[in-house]
Scaffold this motif. Structure first.
Motif, PDB file in Angstrom:
ATOM      1  N   THR A 145       0.848  -1.187   0.000  1.00 30.29           N
ATOM      2  CA  THR A 145       0.000   0.000   0.000  1.00 30.29           C
ATOM      3  C   THR A 145       0.882   1.235   0.000  1.00 30.29           C
ATOM      4  OG1 THR A 145      -0.168  -0.002   2.413  1.00 30.29           O
ATOM      5  CG2 THR A 145      -1.894  -1.142   1.204  1.00 30.29           C
ATOM      6  N   ILE A 146       0.393   2.276  -0.668  1.00 26.08           N
ATOM      7  CA  ILE A 146       1.111   3.541  -0.737  1.00 26.08           C
ATOM      8  C   ILE A 146       0.154   4.685  -0.435  1.00 26.08           C
ATOM      9  CG2 ILE A 146       2.746   2.643  -2.442  1.00 26.08           C
ATOM     10  CD1 ILE A 146       1.168   4.162  -4.602  1.00 26.08           C
ATOM     11  N   THR A 147       0.720   5.834  -0.167  1.00 30.85           N
ATOM     12  CA  THR A 147      -0.107   7.008   0.071  1.00 30.85           C
ATOM     13  C   THR A 147      -0.885   7.363  -1.192  1.00 30.85           C
ATOM     14  OG1 THR A 147       1.811   8.395  -0.485  1.00 30.85           O
ATOM     15  CG2 THR A 147       1.385   7.991   1.851  1.00 30.85           C
ATOM     16  N   ARG A 148      -2.016   8.004  -0.987  1.00 33.59           N
ATOM     17  CA  ARG A 148      -2.867   8.424  -2.104  1.00 33.59           C
ATOM     18  C   ARG A 148      -2.970   9.939  -2.118  1.00 33.59           C
ATOM     19  NH1 ARG A 148      -9.203   6.635  -3.218  1.00 33.59           N
ATOM     20  NH2 ARG A 148      -9.561   8.080  -4.970  1.00 33.59           N
ATOM     21  N   PRO A 149      -2.570  10.583  -3.216  1.00 39.09           N
ATOM     22  CA  PRO A 149      -2.685  12.048  -3.290  1.00 39.09           C
ATOM     23  C   PRO A 149      -4.148  12.472  -3.184  1.00 39.09           C
ATOM     24  CG  PRO A 149      -1.342  11.182  -5.096  1.00 39.09           C
ATOM     25  CD  PRO A 149      -1.995  10.008  -4.441  1.00 39.09           C
ATOM     26  N   SER A 150      -4.388  13.593  -2.573  1.00 40.22           N
ATOM     27  CA  SER A 150      -5.760  14.069  -2.415  1.00 40.22           C
ATOM     28  C   SER A 150      -6.432  14.331  -3.754  1.00 40.22           C
ATOM     29  CB  SER A 150      -5.770  15.346  -1.577  1.00 40.22           C
ATOM     30  OG  SER A 150      -4.979  16.364  -2.182  1.00 40.22           O
ATOM     31  N   SER A 151      -5.642  14.576  -4.784  1.00 42.47           N
ATOM     32  CA  SER A 151      -6.192  14.871  -6.110  1.00 42.47           C
ATOM     33  C   SER A 151      -6.394  13.624  -6.963  1.00 42.47           C
ATOM     34  CB  SER A 151      -5.261  15.834  -6.856  1.00 42.47           C
ATOM     35  OG  SER A 151      -3.970  15.253  -7.016  1.00 42.47           O
ATOM     36  N   PHE A 152      -5.983  12.453  -6.464  1.00 43.65           N
ATOM     37  CA  PHE A 152      -6.031  11.222  -7.261  1.00 43.65           C
ATOM     38  C   PHE A 152      -7.428  10.616  -7.208  1.00 43.65           C
ATOM     39  CE2 PHE A 152      -5.347   6.707  -8.117  1.00 43.65           C
ATOM     40  CZ  PHE A 152      -4.482   6.745  -9.205  1.00 43.65           C
ATOM     41  N   ARG A 153      -8.083  10.543  -8.359  1.00 41.68           N
ATOM     42  CA  ARG A 153      -9.416   9.969  -8.460  1.00 41.68           C
ATOM     43  C   ARG A 153      -9.383   8.796  -9.435  1.00 41.68           C
ATOM     44  NH1 ARG A 153      -9.604  12.673  -4.735  1.00 41.68           N
ATOM     45  NH2 ARG A 153     -10.987  14.420  -4.212  1.00 41.68           N
ATOM     46  N   PHE A 154     -10.082   7.719  -9.090  1.00 43.68           N
ATOM     47  CA  PHE A 154     -10.161   6.579  -9.995  1.00 43.68           C
ATOM     48  C   PHE A 154     -11.450   5.824  -9.764  1.00 43.68           C
ATOM     49  CE2 PHE A 154      -8.578   4.577  -6.180  1.00 43.68           C
ATOM     50  CZ  PHE A 154      -9.006   3.263  -6.228  1.00 43.68           C
ATOM     51  N   ARG A 155     -11.836   5.031 -10.746  1.00 44.37           N
ATOM     52  CA  ARG A 155     -12.986   4.143 -10.615  1.00 44.37           C
ATOM     53  C   ARG A 155     -12.486   2.755 -10.220  1.00 44.37           C
ATOM     54  NH1 ARG A 155     -15.511   4.479 -16.446  1.00 44.37           N
ATOM     55  NH2 ARG A 155     -13.280   4.339 -16.908  1.00 44.37           N
TER      56      ARG A 155
ATOM     57  N   LEU B 233      11.512   3.637 -14.283  1.00 45.17           N
ATOM     58  CA  LEU B 233      11.033   2.332 -14.710  1.00 45.17           C
ATOM     59  C   LEU B 233       9.573   2.226 -14.294  1.00 45.17           C
ATOM     60  CD1 LEU B 233      14.043   0.167 -13.476  1.00 45.17           C
ATOM     61  CD2 LEU B 233      13.529   0.772 -15.856  1.00 45.17           C
ATOM     62  N   LEU B 234       8.677   2.110 -15.253  1.00 47.64           N
ATOM     63  CA  LEU B 234       7.250   2.150 -14.968  1.00 47.64           C
ATOM     64  C   LEU B 234       6.552   0.894 -15.491  1.00 47.64           C
ATOM     65  CD1 LEU B 234       6.561   5.836 -16.056  1.00 47.64           C
ATOM     66  CD2 LEU B 234       6.807   5.002 -13.703  1.00 47.64           C
ATOM     67  N   ARG B 235       5.502   0.496 -14.777  1.00 48.06           N
ATOM     68  CA  ARG B 235       4.699  -0.640 -15.205  1.00 48.06           C
ATOM     69  C   ARG B 235       3.259  -0.396 -14.775  1.00 48.06           C
ATOM     70  NH1 ARG B 235       4.827  -6.702 -12.578  1.00 48.06           N
ATOM     71  NH2 ARG B 235       3.003  -7.504 -13.677  1.00 48.06           N
ATOM     72  N   ALA B 236       2.321  -0.887 -15.579  1.00 46.38           N
ATOM     73  CA  ALA B 236       0.901  -0.733 -15.255  1.00 46.38           C
ATOM     74  C   ALA B 236       0.485  -1.750 -14.196  1.00 46.38           C
ATOM     75  CB  ALA B 236       0.058  -0.911 -16.512  1.00 46.38           C
ATOM     76  N   TYR B 237      -0.191  -1.276 -13.157  1.00 43.04           N
ATOM     77  CA  TYR B 237      -0.704  -2.135 -12.089  1.00 43.04           C
ATOM     78  C   TYR B 237      -2.178  -1.828 -11.852  1.00 43.04           C
ATOM     79  CZ  TYR B 237       3.791  -3.942 -10.431  1.00 43.04           C
ATOM     80  OH  TYR B 237       4.986  -4.601 -10.331  1.00 43.04           O
ATOM     81  N   SER B 238      -2.994  -2.868 -11.812  1.00 40.56           N
ATOM     82  CA  SER B 238      -4.376  -2.683 -11.408  1.00 40.56           C
ATOM     83  C   SER B 238      -4.416  -2.325  -9.926  1.00 40.56           C
ATOM     84  CB  SER B 238      -5.199  -3.952 -11.655  1.00 40.56           C
ATOM     85  OG  SER B 238      -5.334  -4.198 -13.036  1.00 40.56           O
ATOM     86  N   ILE B 239      -5.290  -1.416  -9.578  1.00 39.16           N
ATOM     87  CA  ILE B 239      -5.420  -0.989  -8.184  1.00 39.16           C
ATOM     88  C   ILE B 239      -6.331  -1.974  -7.456  1.00 39.16           C
ATOM     89  CG2 ILE B 239      -6.134   0.887  -6.651  1.00 39.16           C
ATOM     90  CD1 ILE B 239      -5.680   2.789  -9.077  1.00 39.16           C
ATOM     91  N   ALA B 240      -5.857  -2.529  -6.342  1.00 39.72           N
ATOM     92  CA  ALA B 240      -6.616  -3.530  -5.604  1.00 39.72           C
ATOM     93  C   ALA B 240      -7.525  -2.926  -4.542  1.00 39.72           C
ATOM     94  CB  ALA B 240      -5.664  -4.537  -4.952  1.00 39.72           C
ATOM     95  N   SER B 241      -7.303  -1.675  -4.199  1.00 42.63           N
ATOM     96  CA  SER B 241      -8.142  -1.010  -3.201  1.00 42.63           C
ATOM     97  C   SER B 241      -9.328  -0.353  -3.897  1.00 42.63           C
ATOM     98  CB  SER B 241      -7.325   0.031  -2.436  1.00 42.63           C
ATOM     99  OG  SER B 241      -6.563   0.829  -3.322  1.00 42.63           O
ATOM    100  N   PRO B 242     -10.447  -0.183  -3.190  1.00 38.75           N
ATOM    101  CA  PRO B 242     -11.625   0.444  -3.798  1.00 38.75           C
ATOM    102  C   PRO B 242     -11.446   1.948  -3.947  1.00 38.75           C
ATOM    103  CG  PRO B 242     -12.036  -0.020  -1.487  1.00 38.75           C
ATOM    104  CD  PRO B 242     -10.698  -0.641  -1.811  1.00 38.75           C
TER     105      PRO B 242
ATOM    106  N   GLU C 285      -8.411   5.402   1.468  1.00 38.46           N
ATOM    107  CA  GLU C 285      -7.487   6.510   1.682  1.00 38.46           C
ATOM    108  C   GLU C 285      -6.086   6.202   1.173  1.00 38.46           C
ATOM    109  OE1 GLU C 285      -7.589   7.551   5.774  1.00 38.46           O
ATOM    110  OE2 GLU C 285      -9.662   8.272   5.723  1.00 38.46           O
ATOM    111  N   GLU C 286      -5.752   4.913   1.045  1.00 39.07           N
ATOM    112  CA  GLU C 286      -4.458   4.507   0.503  1.00 39.07           C
ATOM    113  C   GLU C 286      -4.686   3.666  -0.751  1.00 39.07           C
ATOM    114  OE1 GLU C 286      -2.681   2.422   3.762  1.00 39.07           O
ATOM    115  OE2 GLU C 286      -1.929   4.246   4.702  1.00 39.07           O
ATOM    116  N   LEU C 287      -3.648   3.489  -1.540  1.00 33.40           N
ATOM    117  CA  LEU C 287      -3.726   2.671  -2.744  1.00 33.40           C
ATOM    118  C   LEU C 287      -3.022   1.348  -2.496  1.00 33.40           C
ATOM    119  CD1 LEU C 287      -2.900   5.353  -5.466  1.00 33.40           C
ATOM    120  CD2 LEU C 287      -5.159   4.582  -4.698  1.00 33.40           C
ATOM    121  N   GLU C 288      -3.642   0.263  -2.905  1.00 34.27           N
ATOM    122  CA  GLU C 288      -3.088  -1.073  -2.710  1.00 34.27           C
ATOM    123  C   GLU C 288      -2.813  -1.715  -4.062  1.00 34.27           C
ATOM    124  OE1 GLU C 288      -4.148  -5.133  -0.152  1.00 34.27           O
ATOM    125  OE2 GLU C 288      -5.577  -3.473  -0.268  1.00 34.27           O
ATOM    126  N   LEU C 289      -1.648  -2.339  -4.218  1.00 33.03           N
ATOM    127  CA  LEU C 289      -1.246  -2.970  -5.463  1.00 33.03           C
ATOM    128  C   LEU C 289      -0.802  -4.404  -5.192  1.00 33.03           C
ATOM    129  CD1 LEU C 289      -1.471  -0.591  -7.488  1.00 33.03           C
ATOM    130  CD2 LEU C 289      -0.298   0.226  -5.428  1.00 33.03           C
TER     131      LEU C 289
END
Length: 271
Positions: free
Chosen positions: A36-46, A62-71, A75-79
């Motif tokens: 889990t990582i912090t979530r910016p207040s401006s970050f919106r997703f479905r 180095l970047l890679r696409a990850y589906s977000i596991a949190s709803p 308040e945090e993002l889970e990958l």
């Protein structure tokens, strides 16, 4: 100071990336972990969308696409990620610890979202491996229970230890602050293991063929019906292509954000 810690100190945001802090790391086995990582207040997703995650590289991140596991409400993002020993990104990412920093893309996107499906009564979430991630986001979002009467989450893996989130799903998300009551009544979890002994074995197509997928507590037809059933698929390209052909031949139409249909896949991962 470790090389990782030194790198974390010099991360800088850009127009496309923010810099976030790792909050927690969970190693499920020797080749699978979540964080889990912090979530910016401006970050919106479905719920169900994916985002770019990364670490510094020699010349560029180095970047890679990850589906977000949190709803979407979390308040945090889970990958959820596999561990690839010689992977350009995952070789480093699997060693992250709380307090480390990484890059987060500013623009999430994707088609594994409820908006890409027509209204229906039964929703089948068919996943293999880390393809479970977007569905963990969806089943923890109250909106999906308002859209569908029954939700079946199928997770096919090689080893029992690959069944990430198994305890949470077997408990029907007991303790979840927003969906525990709905999940108890509407969510079914069907894990299956292909290379070890387990109560359910066999790939997803085999579970369809022998009727296991449509067993209790699922109600309704013992086969897929395009009039009432909606399907999302994520994971193995072999699985997705095979089942997509099955659904197309059965009268299902693929959906998208622009034109909702009876089934969806994440084309960004399939190609």
């Amino acid at each position: 100071m470790s090389d990782r810690a030194a790198a974390a100190r010099i991360l800088a945001p850009s127009d496309a990336l923010t810099v976030e802090t790792v909050r927690a790391v969970r190693h499920w086995n020797d080749h699978l972990f979540s964080f889990t990582i912090t979530r910016p207040s401006s970050f919106r997703f479905r719920s169900g969308e994916f985002v770019m995650i990364g670490l510094p590289g020699e010349r560029r991140p180095l970047l890679r696409a990850y589906s977000i596991a949190s709803p979407a409400w979390a308040e945090e993002l889970e990958l959820l990620s596999i561990k690839v020993p010689d992977g350009p990104l995952t070789a480093q990412l699997q060693r992250i610890e709380p307090g480390d920093q990484l890059f987060l893309g500013r623009k999430p996107t994707g088609t594994l979202v409820a908006d890409a499906l027509l209204p229906g009564r039964r929703l089948f979430l068919l996943s293999t491996g880390t393809g479970l991630a977007p569905f963990m986001s969806l089943v923890r979002d109250p909106d999906i229970y308002e859209r569908f009467n029954q939700i079946v989450l199928v997770h096919s893996v090689r080893q029992v230890s690959d069944l990430a989130y198994r305890t949470e799903l077997e408990s029907h998300l007991a303790g979840d602050p927003l969906v525990q009551d709905q999940a108890l009544l509407q969510l079914s979890y069907l894990p299956t293991v292909t290379r070890e002994r387990f109560r359910t074995t066999g790939r997803i197509d085999a579970l369809i063929e022998d009727g296991t997928l449509f067993g209790p507590p699922l109600r309704g037809p013992k086969a897929f019906d395009p009039e009432i059933d909606r399907v999302m698929m994520c994971g193995s390209m072999t699985m997705i292509r095979s089942l997509a052909a099955r659904f197309e031949s059965s009268g299902f139409a693929e959906g998208s954000n622009a034109a909702p249909g009876q089934y969806v896949i994440e084309r960004a991962f399939v190609g």
